[in-house]
Design a protein around this motif. Structure first.
Motif: not given
Length: 181
Positions: A61-62, A65, A85, A88, A106-107, A110, A114
């Motif tokens: 997914w990274n 993104l 995004n 997230v 948010k981290e 993700r 991710n």
């Protein structure tokens, strides 16, 4: 009424605390419900863009993104990245009871998202997120019911905040209500 001033003061303070708690739960419920509802509406969009993004090999997914953020890649990849995004952002709001996401929220969002790559993995994570959001939407109602029960009694026993039984709380509440319409 036969109560000492200290007892009356304690009862009034306890009632004020319960009222403040109820107000706080209502505000948090609105924040959670708004963000969770928005996130739940985003999930089908992520699913659709995931299905449109045909993967033939390992594509984190990274990568999607990054493609979205850089504006490079096929429309399917950038659309998938954009939907991720958006999810997230709203998911991070939903998991923070104040409705204001932090960098840490948010981290976390993700990190949850991710870890998946295949369409089946995407579906599995989206299902878990959906369940988490539904639970988050229900929690304020359960807390509100506990507060209500602690004030008026009935239903499942609520946690007590003082040395008074439910029957005593109900009697004192009715007395207070009669004196303060």
């Amino acid at each position: 009424q036969g109560k000492r001033p200290e007892e009356v003061a304690a009862l009034m303070a306890e009632y004020a605390g319960l009222t403040a708690g109820s107000r706080t739960v209502g505000q948090r419920a609105a924040n959670i419900s708004l963000a969770a509802t928005e996130a739940l509406e985003m999930i089908p969009i992520v699913k659709t863009t995931s299905d449109d993004f045909k993967r033939t090999s390992f594509v984190p997914w990274n990568t999607a993104l990054a493609a979205y953020e850089s504006g490079t890649g096929s429309p399917e990849v950038t659309n998938f990245g954009a939907s991720l995004n958006a999810l997230v952002n709203v998911y991070a709001r939903a998991i923070n009871p104040t409705g204001v996401p932090t960098v840490s929220d948010k981290e976390h969002a993700r990190a949850v998202i991710n870890r998946v790559q295949s369409p089946a993995q995407v579906d599995g994570v989206l299902n878990i997120i959906r369940q988490e959001l539904e639970i988050a939407k229900k929690a304020p109602g359960a807390v509100r019911q506990q507060i209500r029960t602690s004030i008026v009694g009935g239903g499942a026993p609520a946690p007590t905040t003082g040395p008074y039984s439910d029957a005593e709380k109900e009697r004192l509440y009715q007395e207070y209500k009669a004196r303060n319409p």
